[in-house]
Design a protein around this motif. Structure first.
Motif, PDB file in Angstrom:
ATOM      1  N   ALA A 212     -33.152  37.645 147.528  1.00 55.29           N
ATOM      2  CA  ALA A 212     -32.781  36.314 147.043  1.00 55.29           C
ATOM      3  C   ALA A 212     -33.358  36.043 145.666  1.00 55.29           C
ATOM      4  O   ALA A 212     -32.709  35.415 144.815  1.00 55.29           O
ATOM      5  CB  ALA A 212     -33.253  35.250 148.036  1.00 55.29           C
ATOM      6  N   ASN A 213     -34.611  36.520 145.407  1.00 57.14           N
ATOM      7  CA  ASN A 213     -35.210  36.330 144.068  1.00 57.14           C
ATOM      8  C   ASN A 213     -34.415  37.073 143.013  1.00 57.14           C
ATOM      9  O   ASN A 213     -34.164  36.538 141.927  1.00 57.14           O
ATOM     10  CB  ASN A 213     -36.658  36.807 144.088  1.00 57.14           C
ATOM     11  CG  ASN A 213     -37.546  35.878 144.914  1.00 57.14           C
ATOM     12  OD1 ASN A 213     -37.267  34.682 145.028  1.00 57.14           O
ATOM     13  ND2 ASN A 213     -38.615  36.419 145.487  1.00 57.14           N
ATOM     14  N   ARG A 214     -34.010  38.314 143.334  1.00 59.77           N
ATOM     15  CA  ARG A 214     -33.184  39.055 142.380  1.00 59.77           C
ATOM     16  C   ARG A 214     -31.854  38.340 142.172  1.00 59.77           C
ATOM     17  O   ARG A 214     -31.368  38.214 141.041  1.00 59.77           O
ATOM     18  CB  ARG A 214     -32.949  40.486 142.885  1.00 59.77           C
ATOM     19  CG  ARG A 214     -34.182  41.365 142.831  1.00 59.77           C
ATOM     20  CD  ARG A 214     -33.811  42.848 142.879  1.00 59.77           C
ATOM     21  NE  ARG A 214     -33.008  43.174 144.043  1.00 59.77           N
ATOM     22  CZ  ARG A 214     -33.511  43.548 145.216  1.00 59.77           C
ATOM     23  NH1 ARG A 214     -34.837  43.626 145.375  1.00 59.77           N
ATOM     24  NH2 ARG A 214     -32.729  43.845 146.219  1.00 59.77           N
ATOM     25  N   TYR A 215     -31.305  37.880 143.243  1.00 60.97           N
ATOM     26  CA  TYR A 215     -30.047  37.155 143.128  1.00 60.97           C
ATOM     27  C   TYR A 215     -30.206  35.908 142.270  1.00 60.97           C
ATOM     28  O   TYR A 215     -29.331  35.588 141.454  1.00 60.97           O
ATOM     29  CB  TYR A 215     -29.551  36.769 144.527  1.00 60.97           C
ATOM     30  CG  TYR A 215     -28.398  35.802 144.497  1.00 60.97           C
ATOM     31  CD1 TYR A 215     -27.104  36.230 144.224  1.00 60.97           C
ATOM     32  CD2 TYR A 215     -28.615  34.441 144.721  1.00 60.97           C
ATOM     33  CE1 TYR A 215     -26.047  35.339 144.188  1.00 60.97           C
ATOM     34  CE2 TYR A 215     -27.571  33.536 144.687  1.00 60.97           C
ATOM     35  CZ  TYR A 215     -26.286  33.990 144.415  1.00 60.97           C
ATOM     36  OH  TYR A 215     -25.253  33.108 144.376  1.00 60.97           O
ATOM     37  N   ARG A 217     -32.352  35.413 139.802  1.00 55.07           N
ATOM     38  CA  ARG A 217     -32.424  35.791 138.380  1.00 55.07           C
ATOM     39  C   ARG A 217     -31.045  36.129 137.848  1.00 55.07           C
ATOM     40  O   ARG A 217     -30.647  35.657 136.773  1.00 55.07           O
ATOM     41  CB  ARG A 217     -33.370  36.991 138.216  1.00 55.07           C
ATOM     42  CG  ARG A 217     -34.841  36.667 138.482  1.00 55.07           C
ATOM     43  CD  ARG A 217     -35.739  37.780 137.950  1.00 55.07           C
ATOM     44  NE  ARG A 217     -35.436  39.060 138.576  1.00 55.07           N
ATOM     45  CZ  ARG A 217     -36.007  39.504 139.698  1.00 55.07           C
ATOM     46  NH1 ARG A 217     -36.902  38.746 140.336  1.00 55.07           N
ATOM     47  NH2 ARG A 217     -35.688  40.678 140.181  1.00 55.07           N
ATOM     48  N   TYR A 218     -30.329  36.981 138.590  1.00 55.28           N
ATOM     49  CA  TYR A 218     -28.977  37.333 138.141  1.00 55.28           C
ATOM     50  C   TYR A 218     -28.092  36.098 138.072  1.00 55.28           C
ATOM     51  O   TYR A 218     -27.269  35.946 137.139  1.00 55.28           O
ATOM     52  CB  TYR A 218     -28.364  38.357 139.102  1.00 55.28           C
ATOM     53  CG  TYR A 218     -29.078  39.675 139.116  1.00 55.28           C
ATOM     54  CD1 TYR A 218     -29.795  40.128 137.996  1.00 55.28           C
ATOM     55  CD2 TYR A 218     -29.058  40.489 140.252  1.00 55.28           C
ATOM     56  CE1 TYR A 218     -30.457  41.341 138.017  1.00 55.28           C
ATOM     57  CE2 TYR A 218     -29.713  41.704 140.275  1.00 55.28           C
ATOM     58  CZ  TYR A 218     -30.424  42.123 139.157  1.00 55.28           C
ATOM     59  OH  TYR A 218     -31.078  43.317 139.184  1.00 55.28           O
ATOM     60  N   HIS A 219     -28.276  35.214 139.028  1.00 55.27           N
ATOM     61  CA  HIS A 219     -27.469  34.004 139.035  1.00 55.27           C
ATOM     62  C   HIS A 219     -27.764  33.128 137.816  1.00 55.27           C
ATOM     63  O   HIS A 219     -26.836  32.558 137.209  1.00 55.27           O
ATOM     64  CB  HIS A 219     -27.729  33.215 140.322  1.00 55.27           C
ATOM     65  CG  HIS A 219     -26.957  31.939 140.417  1.00 55.27           C
ATOM     66  ND1 HIS A 219     -25.590  31.896 140.639  1.00 55.27           N
ATOM     67  CD2 HIS A 219     -27.360  30.642 140.285  1.00 55.27           C
ATOM     68  CE1 HIS A 219     -25.194  30.650 140.662  1.00 55.27           C
ATOM     69  NE2 HIS A 219     -26.235  29.862 140.454  1.00 55.27           N
ATOM     70  N   ASN A 220     -29.047  33.015 137.426  1.00 58.69           N
ATOM     71  CA  ASN A 220     -29.406  32.217 136.249  1.00 58.69           C
ATOM     72  C   ASN A 220     -28.814  32.820 134.980  1.00 58.69           C
ATOM     73  O   ASN A 220     -28.300  32.101 134.118  1.00 58.69           O
ATOM     74  CB  ASN A 220     -30.920  32.108 136.128  1.00 58.69           C
ATOM     75  CG  ASN A 220     -31.525  31.255 137.235  1.00 58.69           C
ATOM     76  OD1 ASN A 220     -30.851  30.393 137.791  1.00 58.69           O
ATOM     77  ND2 ASN A 220     -32.783  31.501 137.558  1.00 58.69           N
ATOM     78  N   LEU A 222     -26.163  34.738 134.834  1.00 54.93           N
ATOM     79  CA  LEU A 222     -24.719  34.512 134.891  1.00 54.93           C
ATOM     80  C   LEU A 222     -24.390  33.066 134.557  1.00 54.93           C
ATOM     81  O   LEU A 222     -23.404  32.787 133.854  1.00 54.93           O
ATOM     82  CB  LEU A 222     -24.208  34.866 136.289  1.00 54.93           C
ATOM     83  CG  LEU A 222     -22.716  34.636 136.537  1.00 54.93           C
ATOM     84  CD1 LEU A 222     -21.877  35.507 135.592  1.00 54.93           C
ATOM     85  CD2 LEU A 222     -22.362  34.938 137.995  1.00 54.93           C
ATOM     86  N   LYS A 223     -25.230  32.136 135.006  1.00 52.95           N
ATOM     87  CA  LYS A 223     -24.974  30.729 134.723  1.00 52.95           C
ATOM     88  C   LYS A 223     -25.075  30.453 133.224  1.00 52.95           C
ATOM     89  O   LYS A 223     -24.259  29.692 132.673  1.00 52.95           O
ATOM     90  CB  LYS A 223     -25.978  29.877 135.488  1.00 52.95           C
ATOM     91  CG  LYS A 223     -25.706  28.394 135.405  1.00 52.95           C
ATOM     92  CD  LYS A 223     -26.675  27.615 136.280  1.00 52.95           C
ATOM     93  CE  LYS A 223     -26.388  26.119 136.205  1.00 52.95           C
ATOM     94  NZ  LYS A 223     -27.329  25.347 137.056  1.00 52.95           N
ATOM     95  N   THR A 224     -26.063  31.084 132.566  1.00 54.86           N
ATOM     96  CA  THR A 224     -26.198  30.898 131.109  1.00 54.86           C
ATOM     97  C   THR A 224     -24.958  31.407 130.388  1.00 54.86           C
ATOM     98  O   THR A 224     -24.415  30.743 129.487  1.00 54.86           O
ATOM     99  CB  THR A 224     -27.451  31.633 130.612  1.00 54.86           C
ATOM    100  OG1 THR A 224     -28.595  31.118 131.293  1.00 54.86           O
ATOM    101  CG2 THR A 224     -27.625  31.437 129.113  1.00 54.86           C
ATOM    102  N   LEU A 225     -24.483  32.606 130.799  1.00 56.66           N
ATOM    103  CA  LEU A 225     -23.293  33.158 130.170  1.00 56.66           C
ATOM    104  C   LEU A 225     -22.072  32.281 130.433  1.00 56.66           C
ATOM    105  O   LEU A 225     -21.242  32.045 129.540  1.00 56.66           O
ATOM    106  CB  LEU A 225     -23.048  34.576 130.688  1.00 56.66           C
ATOM    107  CG  LEU A 225     -24.100  35.633 130.288  1.00 56.66           C
ATOM    108  CD1 LEU A 225     -23.826  36.950 130.987  1.00 56.66           C
ATOM    109  CD2 LEU A 225     -24.129  35.834 128.777  1.00 56.66           C
ATOM    110  N   GLU A 226     -21.965  31.790 131.659  1.00 58.43           N
ATOM    111  CA  GLU A 226     -20.829  30.942 131.994  1.00 58.43           C
ATOM    112  C   GLU A 226     -20.866  29.643 131.212  1.00 58.43           C
ATOM    113  O   GLU A 226     -19.823  29.148 130.742  1.00 58.43           O
ATOM    114  CB  GLU A 226     -20.833  30.650 133.493  1.00 58.43           C
ATOM    115  CG  GLU A 226     -20.430  31.838 134.351  1.00 58.43           C
ATOM    116  CD  GLU A 226     -20.467  31.494 135.826  1.00 58.43           C
ATOM    117  OE1 GLU A 226     -21.042  30.442 136.157  1.00 58.43           O
ATOM    118  OE2 GLU A 226     -19.932  32.278 136.632  1.00 58.43           O
ATOM    119  N   VAL A 227     -22.066  29.069 131.001  1.00 61.51           N
ATOM    120  CA  VAL A 227     -22.184  27.827 130.230  1.00 61.51           C
ATOM    121  C   VAL A 227     -21.755  28.063 128.796  1.00 61.51           C
ATOM    122  O   VAL A 227     -21.028  27.250 128.188  1.00 61.51           O
ATOM    123  CB  VAL A 227     -23.620  27.281 130.303  1.00 61.51           C
ATOM    124  CG1 VAL A 227     -23.816  26.160 129.297  1.00 61.51           C
ATOM    125  CG2 VAL A 227     -23.927  26.787 131.708  1.00 61.51           C
TER     126      VAL A 227
END
Length: 337
Positions: A212-215, A217-220, A222-227
């Motif tokens: 979940a921690n790795r997820y 980080r990857y999610h953050n 991805l969120k930055t790129l999506e923003v």
């Protein structure tokens, strides 16, 4: 504690509702064989919760319901009510009379009531525990129970003596406590299994937490790129929207101009329609005038035709008169000569 009343309906041979009143002293039921004396005892044992059909001299519990005769239809229910005096408060109830009722239906469903209030069979057993009253207590004695008293088996005698001595309630409580203790042991075993399963789940959850921690980080990331992507797309959409809005304003101006022309054209059409209506009215008036003139001409022509005929007749009459006048003149001349 005294038995006061026994009400039987539909139980074995009691097709009609029957009430037996128990007064002071001894009450005896006498009669020939087969008249139903044993059914009274069976009814008392049954209302106390007897569960063995064989103890009631039946194959199944539904056999206690009146099965009918040649002259009477069978019933669908059997009901027995036993009323007990409780003025000495031996029974754990605030009522001076306690009425216990048992019903059974052809479908096999049973009902138990204490003073007309539904209850469980266990509640009835608990109420009469150590009172000497019950489906197997020593107060209801039959041949088999006398044989148990005289039996060489100490176990059978001990059951009756314990009931008479009033220790059956405590033995029942002891059995209940042992059952609860056994249930507690079973619960402890299940708890241990649960703890072991929880430990396994904890280790599994630890691995899931790492994932979940790795997820996260990857999610953050991805969120930055999506923003960032959405910001660029928003800027593009904003520019496109401004251009489209300008085009929309121009189209709106054109639409307003077309609406104005259409309104003017509609006004002209309405004016022309009014003029056409007036002309139609004038045309109708002229048509009526022409029709009236035509009718007048026809009348004049008719009058002229009549006048011509009259003129012709008058001419003929004048010619005749002239001839007659000439004839008279000749006659006058002839007469003078």
């Amino acid at each position: 504690m005294v038995l006061r009343r026994l009400t039987i309906f539909g139980f074995k041979s009691f097709a009609e509702k029957t009430e037996l009143e128990f007064g002071e002293g001894v009450t005896a039921v006498i009669g020939p064989n087969g008249c139903g004396k044993s059914n009274v005892i069976d009814a008392i044992r049954w209302v106390f919760g007897e569960q063995k059909p064989s103890a009631l001299r039946s194959a199944t519990m539904q056999d206690v319901i009146f099965s009918g005769t040649q002259n009477r239809q069978s019933l669908g229910i059997a009901e027995v009510t036993l009323t007990i005096e409780n003025t000495r408060k031996i029974l754990p109830s605030e009522f001076n009379e306690v009425a216990i009722t048992r019903r059974i239906f052809r479908s096999g469903e049973s009902e138990y009531l204490i003073n007309k209030v539904p209850c469980r069979l266990r509640d009835i057993h608990t109420m009469f525990l150590d009172t000497g009253i019950g489906n197997s207590a020593y107060t209801t004695i039959e041949n088999s129970m006398i044989n148990s008293i005289l039996s060489d088996k100490a176990e059978e005698r001990r059951i009756l003596f314990e009931e008479a001595a009033g220790i059956g309630k405590y033995k029942e409580r002891r059995k209940e406590s042992l059952r609860q203790l056994d249930h507690t042991r079973q619960d402890l075993l299940r708890i241990n299994d649960t703890v072991q399963e929880a430990d396994r789940q904890v280790r599994m959850l630890a691995r899931h937490v790492e994932k979940a921690n790795r997820y996260r980080r990857y999610h953050n990331d991805l969120k930055t790129l999506e923003v960032s992507f959405e910001n660029k797309r928003y800027a593009t959409y904003t520019a496109t929207l401004a251009s489209r809005k300008k085009e929309l304003d121009e189209c709106e101006e054109k639409r307003q101009a077309v609406r104005a022309k259409a309104a003017a054209a509609e006004a002209t059409i309405e004016k022309m329609q009014l003029t056409a209506l007036e002309q139609e009215k004038d045309l109708e008036t002229a048509s009526r005038n022409v029709a009236e003139a035509g009718e007048a001409i026809i009348g004049l022509e008719r009058d002229m035709s009549v006048a011509r005929e009259r003129t012709t007749n008058l001419g003929e009459n004048a010619a005749r008169c002239d001839r007659e006048s000439l004839g008279l003149d000749e006659q006058i001349e002839n007469a003078g000569a």
